[in-house]
Design a protein around this motif. Structure first.
Motif, PDB file in Angstrom:
ATOM      1  N   UNK A  98       0.859  -1.182   0.000  1.00 40.42           N
ATOM      2  CA  UNK A  98       0.000   0.000   0.000  1.00 40.42           C
ATOM      3  C   UNK A  98       0.894   1.231   0.000  1.00 40.42           C
ATOM      4  N   UNK A  99       0.778   2.059  -1.012  1.00 45.75           N
ATOM      5  CA  UNK A  99       1.726   3.175  -1.138  1.00 45.75           C
ATOM      6  C   UNK A  99       1.545   4.263  -0.084  1.00 45.75           C
ATOM      7  N   UNK A 100       2.677   4.725   0.402  1.00 45.27           N
ATOM      8  CA  UNK A 100       2.723   5.841   1.334  1.00 45.27           C
ATOM      9  C   UNK A 100       2.973   7.107   0.528  1.00 45.27           C
ATOM     10  N   UNK A 101       2.643   8.251   1.096  1.00 46.39           N
ATOM     11  CA  UNK A 101       2.870   9.511   0.408  1.00 46.39           C
ATOM     12  C   UNK A 101       3.492  10.500   1.377  1.00 46.39           C
ATOM     13  N   UNK A 102       4.706  10.884   1.096  1.00 46.01           N
ATOM     14  CA  UNK A 102       5.467  11.758   1.973  1.00 46.01           C
ATOM     15  C   UNK A 102       5.395  13.205   1.495  1.00 46.01           C
ATOM     16  N   UNK A 103       4.167  13.723   1.486  1.00 49.92           N
ATOM     17  CA  UNK A 103       3.896  15.118   1.163  1.00 49.92           C
ATOM     18  C   UNK A 103       3.056  15.665   2.306  1.00 49.92           C
ATOM     19  N   UNK A 104       3.337  16.868   2.754  1.00 51.79           N
ATOM     20  CA  UNK A 104       2.605  17.459   3.875  1.00 51.79           C
ATOM     21  C   UNK A 104       1.106  17.448   3.622  1.00 51.79           C
ATOM     22  N   UNK A 105       0.347  17.172   4.683  1.00 57.53           N
ATOM     23  CA  UNK A 105      -1.106  17.148   4.602  1.00 57.53           C
ATOM     24  C   UNK A 105      -1.738  16.005   5.364  1.00 57.53           C
ATOM     25  N   UNK A 106      -0.919  15.092   5.895  1.00 55.74           N
ATOM     26  CA  UNK A 106      -1.414  13.993   6.725  1.00 55.74           C
ATOM     27  C   UNK A 106      -1.023  14.231   8.171  1.00 55.74           C
ATOM     28  N   UNK A 107      -1.974  14.037   9.087  1.00 56.26           N
ATOM     29  CA  UNK A 107      -1.718  14.292  10.509  1.00 56.26           C
ATOM     30  C   UNK A 107      -2.391  13.191  11.331  1.00 56.26           C
ATOM     31  N   UNK A 108      -1.650  12.567  12.260  1.00 60.96           N
ATOM     32  CA  UNK A 108      -2.276  11.573  13.137  1.00 60.96           C
ATOM     33  C   UNK A 108      -3.225  12.254  14.123  1.00 60.96           C
ATOM     34  N   UNK A 109      -4.206  11.495  14.588  1.00 56.67           N
ATOM     35  CA  UNK A 109      -5.158  11.993  15.581  1.00 56.67           C
ATOM     36  C   UNK A 109      -4.967  11.181  16.850  1.00 56.67           C
ATOM     37  N   UNK A 110      -4.757  11.885  17.961  1.00 57.62           N
ATOM     38  CA  UNK A 110      -4.548  11.235  19.258  1.00 57.62           C
ATOM     39  C   UNK A 110      -5.655  11.628  20.232  1.00 57.62           C
ATOM     40  N   UNK A 111      -5.944  10.723  21.166  1.00 55.57           N
ATOM     41  CA  UNK A 111      -6.849  11.024  22.270  1.00 55.57           C
ATOM     42  C   UNK A 111      -6.261  10.353  23.499  1.00 55.57           C
ATOM     43  N   UNK A 112      -6.110  11.132  24.542  1.00 54.72           N
ATOM     44  CA  UNK A 112      -5.535  10.570  25.755  1.00 54.72           C
ATOM     45  C   UNK A 112      -4.137  10.023  25.542  1.00 54.72           C
ATOM     46  N   UNK A 113      -3.387  10.632  24.615  1.00 54.23           N
ATOM     47  CA  UNK A 113      -2.033  10.187  24.329  1.00 54.23           C
ATOM     48  C   UNK A 113      -1.938   8.964  23.442  1.00 54.23           C
ATOM     49  N   UNK A 114      -3.080   8.473  22.958  1.00 50.65           N
ATOM     50  CA  UNK A 114      -3.083   7.277  22.101  1.00 50.65           C
ATOM     51  C   UNK A 114      -3.508   7.619  20.684  1.00 50.65           C
ATOM     52  N   UNK A 115      -2.915   6.926  19.737  1.00 51.74           N
ATOM     53  CA  UNK A 115      -3.248   7.094  18.326  1.00 51.74           C
ATOM     54  C   UNK A 115      -4.621   6.482  18.057  1.00 51.74           C
ATOM     55  N   UNK A 116      -5.560   7.296  17.556  1.00 51.63           N
ATOM     56  CA  UNK A 116      -6.909   6.788  17.293  1.00 51.63           C
ATOM     57  C   UNK A 116      -7.316   6.921  15.819  1.00 51.63           C
ATOM     58  N   UNK A 117      -6.437   7.508  15.001  1.00 58.20           N
ATOM     59  CA  UNK A 117      -6.764   7.662  13.597  1.00 58.20           C
ATOM     60  C   UNK A 117      -5.866   8.682  12.943  1.00 58.20           C
ATOM     61  N   UNK A 118      -6.273   9.130  11.756  1.00 57.80           N
ATOM     62  CA  UNK A 118      -5.498  10.134  11.033  1.00 57.80           C
ATOM     63  C   UNK A 118      -6.396  10.855  10.044  1.00 57.80           C
ATOM     64  N   UNK A 119      -5.966  12.056   9.689  1.00 59.82           N
ATOM     65  CA  UNK A 119      -6.652  12.852   8.680  1.00 59.82           C
ATOM     66  C   UNK A 119      -5.656  13.173   7.572  1.00 59.82           C
ATOM     67  N   UNK A 120      -6.151  13.185   6.353  1.00 62.23           N
ATOM     68  CA  UNK A 120      -5.333  13.583   5.214  1.00 62.23           C
ATOM     69  C   UNK A 120      -6.084  14.614   4.392  1.00 62.23           C
ATOM     70  N   UNK A 121      -5.375  15.654   3.976  1.00 65.51           N
ATOM     71  CA  UNK A 121      -5.966  16.702   3.142  1.00 65.51           C
ATOM     72  C   UNK A 121      -5.128  16.836   1.882  1.00 65.51           C
ATOM     73  N   UNK A 122      -5.794  16.892   0.738  1.00 69.48           N
ATOM     74  CA  UNK A 122      -5.121  17.088  -0.540  1.00 69.48           C
ATOM     75  C   UNK A 122      -5.865  18.121  -1.363  1.00 69.48           C
ATOM     76  N   UNK A 123      -5.151  18.802  -2.216  1.00 66.98           N
ATOM     77  CA  UNK A 123      -5.784  19.762  -3.108  1.00 66.98           C
ATOM     78  C   UNK A 123      -5.144  21.126  -3.107  1.00 66.98           C
TER      79      UNK A 123
END
Length: 141
Positions: A98-123
């Motif tokens: 699964x290809x990764x993309x090393x361009x700014x716009x992806x940010x992990x989402x944490x709650x209580x110090x734990x990783x719970x997901x991520x958001x990616x924005x493009x455009x």
């Protein structure tokens, strides 16, 4: 010595919609058409939206940015140098199925110090996408 584990609420579809709305509001304020992807901690799609005016590739880049931020638990903006020749992750973009993309716009989402997901924005420009994603994550806290 006692080890106590505190349960952390997972990222919900309501959280995902709030992240999408916040990222899109930031992008609209800058007059930038974007696509936004939100993944849960397992890398599963929780929400996706592409503005009508966003370039088609924005959808794919938003997905890959979110996935990269999730897998490496780091904003993609912080990883750009790591894939340059001689960098720690130089071969990583081509090493996985699964290809990764090393361009700014992806940010992990944490709650209580734990990783719970991520958001990616493009455009937008990479620094804009990073700003929109970061603003969305801040709004969730």
């Amino acid at each position: 010595m006692s080890t106590t584990t505190v349960a952390v609420a997972p990222l919900t579809t309501q959280d995902a919609e709030a992240l999408i709305d916040a990222a899109r509001a930031a992008a609209e304020a800058a007059d930038v058409a974007v696509a936004v992807t939100v993944l849960d901690a397992g890398g599963h799609l929780l929400a996706f939206r592409r503005d009508d005016r966003a370039v088609l590739i924005a959808g794919e880049t938003s997905i890959r940015k979110a996935y990269t931020a999730l897998q490496l638990n780091a904003p993609t903006a912080d990883l750009v140098d790591a894939v340059q020749p001689g960098g720690l992750f130089h071969t990583l973009p081509t090493a996985l199925d699964r290809p990764l993309l090393f361009i700014a716009g992806g940010v992990p989402v944490h709650r209580g110090g734990r990783l719970i997901g991520a958001i990616g924005v493009g455009g937008g420009a990479p620094d804009q996408d990073h700003g929109f994603a970061t603003a969305a994550v801040r709004s969730l806290a």
